[in-house]
Design a protein around this motif. Structure first.
Motif, PDB file in Angstrom:
ATOM      1  N   ILE A  23       0.837  -1.205   0.000  1.00 14.38           N
ATOM      2  CA  ILE A  23       0.000   0.000   0.000  1.00 14.38           C
ATOM      3  C   ILE A  23       0.874   1.259   0.000  1.00 14.38           C
ATOM      4  CG2 ILE A  23      -1.789   1.286   1.272  1.00 14.38           C
ATOM      5  CD1 ILE A  23      -2.882  -1.417   2.238  1.00 14.38           C
ATOM      6  N   HIS A  27      -0.221   3.475  -3.075  1.00 14.24           N
ATOM      7  CA  HIS A  27      -0.961   4.662  -2.659  1.00 14.24           C
ATOM      8  C   HIS A  27      -0.026   5.784  -2.199  1.00 14.24           C
ATOM      9  CE1 HIS A  27      -4.056   1.679  -2.931  1.00 14.24           C
ATOM     10  NE2 HIS A  27      -5.012   2.479  -2.507  1.00 14.24           N
ATOM     11  N   ASP A  30      -1.446   9.424  -2.394  1.00 11.20           N
ATOM     12  CA  ASP A  30      -2.442   9.733  -1.361  1.00 11.20           C
ATOM     13  C   ASP A  30      -1.776   9.919  -0.002  1.00 11.20           C
ATOM     14  OD1 ASP A  30      -4.958   9.760  -2.727  1.00 11.20           O
ATOM     15  OD2 ASP A  30      -4.761   7.610  -3.016  1.00 11.20           O
ATOM     16  N   LEU A  31      -0.856   9.011   0.329  1.00 10.55           N
ATOM     17  CA  LEU A  31      -0.190   9.120   1.631  1.00 10.55           C
ATOM     18  C   LEU A  31       0.570  10.434   1.736  1.00 10.55           C
ATOM     19  CD1 LEU A  31       1.056   5.428   2.038  1.00 10.55           C
ATOM     20  CD2 LEU A  31      -0.767   6.557   3.319  1.00 10.55           C
ATOM     21  N   ALA A  33      -0.039  13.252   0.171  1.00 12.69           N
ATOM     22  CA  ALA A  33      -0.979  14.371   0.283  1.00 12.69           C
ATOM     23  C   ALA A  33      -1.553  14.469   1.696  1.00 12.69           C
ATOM     24  CB  ALA A  33      -2.109  14.204  -0.728  1.00 12.69           C
ATOM     25  N   ARG A  34      -1.819  13.340   2.298  1.00  9.20           N
ATOM     26  CA  ARG A  34      -2.440  13.341   3.624  1.00  9.20           C
ATOM     27  C   ARG A  34      -1.434  13.664   4.725  1.00  9.20           C
ATOM     28  NH1 ARG A  34      -6.399   8.081   2.515  1.00  9.20           N
ATOM     29  NH2 ARG A  34      -7.180   8.885   0.530  1.00  9.20           N
ATOM     30  N   SER A 311      -4.298  -1.597   7.181  1.00 12.23           N
ATOM     31  CA  SER A 311      -5.046  -0.333   7.196  1.00 12.23           C
ATOM     32  C   SER A 311      -4.831   0.403   8.508  1.00 12.23           C
ATOM     33  CB  SER A 311      -6.540  -0.603   6.982  1.00 12.23           C
ATOM     34  OG  SER A 311      -7.295   0.576   7.203  1.00 12.23           O
ATOM     35  N   LEU A 314      -1.251   1.735   8.696  1.00 10.19           N
ATOM     36  CA  LEU A 314      -1.017   2.900   7.842  1.00 10.19           C
ATOM     37  C   LEU A 314      -1.713   4.150   8.384  1.00 10.19           C
ATOM     38  CD1 LEU A 314      -1.170   0.988   4.494  1.00 10.19           C
ATOM     39  CD2 LEU A 314       0.771   2.363   5.271  1.00 10.19           C
ATOM     40  N   VAL A 318       0.403   7.530   9.121  1.00  9.80           N
ATOM     41  CA  VAL A 318       0.072   8.901   8.698  1.00  9.80           C
ATOM     42  C   VAL A 318       0.088   9.844   9.904  1.00  9.80           C
ATOM     43  CG1 VAL A 318      -1.757  10.381   7.774  1.00  9.80           C
ATOM     44  CG2 VAL A 318      -1.219   8.213   6.635  1.00  9.80           C
TER      45      VAL A 318
ATOM     46  N   SER B 146      -7.902   7.423  11.575  1.00  9.09           N
ATOM     47  CA  SER B 146      -7.680   5.975  11.577  1.00  9.09           C
ATOM     48  C   SER B 146      -7.590   5.436  10.158  1.00  9.09           C
ATOM     49  CB  SER B 146      -8.818   5.260  12.315  1.00  9.09           C
ATOM     50  OG  SER B 146      -9.007   5.799  13.595  1.00  9.09           O
ATOM     51  N   LEU B 147      -8.404   5.978   9.248  1.00  5.00           N
ATOM     52  CA  LEU B 147      -8.430   5.477   7.875  1.00  5.00           C
ATOM     53  C   LEU B 147      -7.598   6.352   6.931  1.00  5.00           C
ATOM     54  CD1 LEU B 147     -12.164   4.407   7.869  1.00  5.00           C
ATOM     55  CD2 LEU B 147     -10.209   2.872   7.611  1.00  5.00           C
ATOM     56  N   ALA B 148      -6.715   7.168   7.500  1.00  9.00           N
ATOM     57  CA  ALA B 148      -5.908   8.083   6.679  1.00  9.00           C
ATOM     58  C   ALA B 148      -4.948   7.340   5.754  1.00  9.00           C
ATOM     59  CB  ALA B 148      -5.134   9.053   7.565  1.00  9.00           C
ATOM     60  N   GLY B 149      -4.672   6.080   6.049  1.00 10.09           N
ATOM     61  CA  GLY B 149      -3.791   5.305   5.185  1.00 10.09           C
ATOM     62  C   GLY B 149      -4.557   4.364   4.280  1.00 10.09           C
ATOM     63  N   ASP B 150      -5.854   4.512   4.232  1.00 15.73           N
ATOM     64  CA  ASP B 150      -6.706   3.595   3.462  1.00 15.73           C
ATOM     65  C   ASP B 150      -7.488   4.400   2.423  1.00 15.73           C
ATOM     66  OD1 ASP B 150      -8.156   1.297   2.706  1.00 15.73           O
ATOM     67  OD2 ASP B 150      -8.409   0.664   4.783  1.00 15.73           O
ATOM     68  N   HIS B 216     -11.726  13.056   0.481  1.00 17.34           N
ATOM     69  CA  HIS B 216     -10.713  14.112   0.373  1.00 17.34           C
ATOM     70  C   HIS B 216     -11.027  15.067  -0.764  1.00 17.34           C
ATOM     71  CE1 HIS B 216      -8.011  12.207   3.352  1.00 17.34           C
ATOM     72  NE2 HIS B 216      -8.571  11.102   2.909  1.00 17.34           N
ATOM     73  N   ALA B 293      -8.700  -1.463   2.161  1.00 14.34           N
ATOM     74  CA  ALA B 293      -7.925  -2.412   2.964  1.00 14.34           C
ATOM     75  C   ALA B 293      -8.662  -2.838   4.226  1.00 14.34           C
ATOM     76  CB  ALA B 293      -6.557  -1.821   3.338  1.00 14.34           C
ATOM     77  N   ALA B 294      -9.338  -1.921   4.870  1.00 18.93           N
ATOM     78  CA  ALA B 294      -9.980  -2.232   6.158  1.00 18.93           C
ATOM     79  C   ALA B 294     -11.185  -3.150   5.994  1.00 18.93           C
ATOM     80  CB  ALA B 294     -10.411  -0.954   6.863  1.00 18.93           C
ATOM     81  N   SER B 334      -8.673  18.381   3.936  1.00 13.03           N
ATOM     82  CA  SER B 334      -7.966  17.537   2.976  1.00 13.03           C
ATOM     83  C   SER B 334      -8.888  17.383   1.781  1.00 13.03           C
ATOM     84  CB  SER B 334      -7.651  16.179   3.617  1.00 13.03           C
ATOM     85  OG  SER B 334      -7.006  15.344   2.672  1.00 13.03           O
ATOM     86  N   TYR B 336      -7.532  17.351  -1.562  1.00  9.23           N
ATOM     87  CA  TYR B 336      -6.575  17.334  -2.668  1.00  9.23           C
ATOM     88  C   TYR B 336      -7.046  16.525  -3.879  1.00  9.23           C
ATOM     89  CZ  TYR B 336      -5.384  12.625  -1.205  1.00  9.23           C
ATOM     90  OH  TYR B 336      -5.462  11.292  -0.898  1.00  9.23           O
TER      91      TYR B 336
END
Lengths: 432, 432
Positions: A23, A27, A30-31, A33-34, A311, A314, A318, B146-150, B216, B293-294, B334, B336
């Protein structure tokens, strides 16, 4: 956006680690940007360097995890090797060399979280571990942050997918324990050695972590009362069904009514079919959190597996990277309440007890007297003669709420009665 | 721990605000321990200063909210007055004067979140708003962090308690819409003017906020397709029951299959009884989040009420205060991906359509032709003559998935058929 990448060292490249690496590559935009900066996989420590790892530059692979965390240019170490050592030393070494750490290691956090937290704080670094409990389900962050202004009184949940799968099969297919375990193993839900799951060690580690965070106190693995599911029988499931219940392996963390102590325990329990946890099927996890102001919240999702766990890792990655760019740190250990953890005997609960008794008059009176002597009030009794006509009858007693010590004292005394041939099963009743 | 307190200004002291003030007083020690510094209520802006407010020092009360946020010594402004103005100006003024903001204002965030985010960023301050969506249920933080990497693909949920209460009563008690609304009003679940709830405005604001964070990108209130529950009848509920479904007002945010656009909508829909959202009763909220992913996560809890909303506000307050001490800020806007929001016509969904038709041969063939001409495939048809023998029959058609534009075009064409006397109801079918 900053163009210089943050460097990530990955310790372990199994089911979770390889998914984290994948991932991070697929990704990457995305990572970046976040986070506000790109992240770069700077090294991957593995045990078997010869294994082909698709999508990972072979130049990043090393067997020397210690050298990797000591490099000095690593911003975040992701630890997904599990176990106590070398994970603990690698994590503390990472902090010493300026890295923050994201870990999925429930065993280590339950065993010695205090050492890790202390090392993180000493070096001004982050320790995040959402993936350690209930896979992708956000639970650590909600408890640490969303409920930081509230008072959590109870956490009750299904936090082990393997045992939930087994109990679900026993319930729906009428399978016996070993048959259901075989199926779980065949489907990859149970490991070759299922001890950590079926004996409740995995769930107990998660209970210790959850209780510590929920109650802002230290709860060790030894503080958690633990019973697994190996003694659960088809007859228990059938009994539960007759009561309008099913059997689940529950992790329960509670604040005592007077607020002066807490308890943490893992054991199979009957819960009513009307309770939302009763309908959590297969290997899913679900956790109820009861807080003073928020009321009753539930979190549900896949509790394990490479992708869900990745997930969670990650998401933490972040957050930790953002903190690094902010030159800040997230929440550290919060154990200021220093509430003592009471033993299981002080937990107030209900029992469902199946007795094999002599089929003759006066037995029920004798049994009822034992309960009364121990201060345990009986809710319901069901009595029936056996089909085989061997002079035995079955007696099923469900108690009202009482301290566990009084309940287990009652059972001990019942065993000594001449008219009680055996205690067929004892199970706690929860979620009412 | 820092001894100099962080100063909090409270804008609004109604059901939520008074609970925030109460908990800040009663749990001051816990809040201080979790933040790392004490927090002090420095001022409370209200409209009616003469009202007795138990537990709040009358010296803190002011009617001049603007002067309060401009004082210059305020660390955090908690905005719980709601509505667009003066809330917006007060919040931007607060940022200009160095304060971070915690808000529960879904209408404002949906209407003009971008302005607030920009003001927060310009002044290096935090804007947190967990309480704006689904009360105490942690949802904003899990999505943002929590889902910032997904990669979130879908958010589907019940985010308005009032309408869920009404639909639940219609379902379980067989009540009509207005009867159920009366009950909701009597019990305090519906306001005197229930428009914002029953017409779906409240849920649409939440959908806009959730879609923006999940994908986002910026999603405005105008981007959200909105239908309320005022047209839902007992007959719809009965129809749903026959299909093994129930009716819920759903907020649905989806990423298109090609990933190049998103949609956001609020409308009543039939969902199967086996879907976990079907068993969300009374005024509870629950939200499903599907991420790459989650997998599928669910968050459940009380979606409104003074205490639950205060819990969310205080969780944000702790986070914002910690950031302040760290001289850091949490995640900002966010957006972007800049994904366009597609109109309702492009949403792919299913329809359940009840038609009153002439009771004579050939009608079904005519109707089926109309569906075919619009490229809509029929899943099931149920046809039956009416009891009253007036020459009319009822036809219930459930379609396969098709673009909403094709479905509504079909309905329009059906209305023009001589043999179709009327379209009794149209409802989308979700959650399968």
């Amino acid at each position: 956006m900053r163009t210089r990448p943050l460097k990530v060292a990955l310790l372990g490249c199994g089911v979770v680690g390889s998914e984290v690496a994948r991932i991070m590559t697929t990704h990457a935009g995305d990572l970046a940007a976040r986070i506000g900066a790109p992240v770069e996989l700077a090294g991957v420590a593995v045990r078997r360097p010869s294994k082909v790892r698709e999508g990972i530059d072979p130049a990043l692979i090393t067997t020397d995890a210690t050298a990797l965390v000591k490099r000095g240019d690593i911003d975040v170490v992701v630890e997904v090797i599990g176990g106590i050592e070398p994970a603990r030393t690698l994590i503390t070494t990472a902090f010493e060399h300026g890295a923050s750490v994201v870990s999925a290691n429930k065993a280590l956090l339950a065993e010695d979280g205090a050492t890790l937290y202390a090392a993180a704080e000493r070096h001004g670094r982050d320790l995040y571990f959402e993936a350690a409990v209930a896979g992708a389900i956000p639970l650590i962050r909600p408890l640490r942050e969303s409920l930081a202004g509230d008072k959590v009184n109870r956490v009750l949940g299904i936090v082990n997918g393997t045992t939930n799968f087994i109990l679900d099969r026993m319930d729906t297919a009428g399978a016996g324990y070993s048959e259901a375990l075989d199926e779980a193993t065949a489907l990859g839900y149970a490991e070759a050695d299922p001890t950590a799951d079926v004996e409740g060690f995995d769930a107990a580690a998660k209970a210790a972590i959850l209780a510590g965070i929920a109650f802002h106190t230290r709860v060790g693995l030894d503080d958690v009362h633990r019973e697994g599911i190996t003694e659960v029988t088809s007859a228990d499931l059938a009994s539960a069904k007759r009561m309008g219940c099913t059997v689940k392996l529950l992790a329960i963390c509670e604040r005592a009514a007077d607020g002066r102590s807490v308890t943490a325990r893992v054991h199979p329990a009957m819960i009513p079919l009307s309770h939302p946890l009763a309908s959590v099927r297969e290997a899913y996890n679900a956790v109820f959190v009861e807080a003073e102001a928020a009321g009753q919240l539930m979190f549900y999702g896949p509790g394990a597996g490479g992708s869900p766990t990745a997930s969670a890792v990650l998401g933490d990655l972040v957050a930790v990277c953002r903190n690094k760019l902010n030159e800040a740190t997230g929440p550290g250990e919060s154990a200021y309440t220093q509430l003592p953890v009471s033993p299981m005997g002080e937990v107030v609960t209900r029992y469902h007890i199946s007795l094999d008794v002599a089929d003759k008059p006066g037995v029920l009176a004798q049994v009822a007297t034992v309960f009364a002597e121990h201060g345990v009030s009986i809710d319901t009794v069901r009595q029936k003669g056996r089909q085989d006509g061997n002079g035995e009858a079955a007696l099923v007693v469900v108690t009202h709420r009482a301290p566990d010590a009084a309940l287990s004292g009652t059972v001990e005394a019942l065993r000594k009665l001449d008219t009680v041939r055996g205690v067929a099963s004892i199970m706690r009743v929860e979620g009412e």
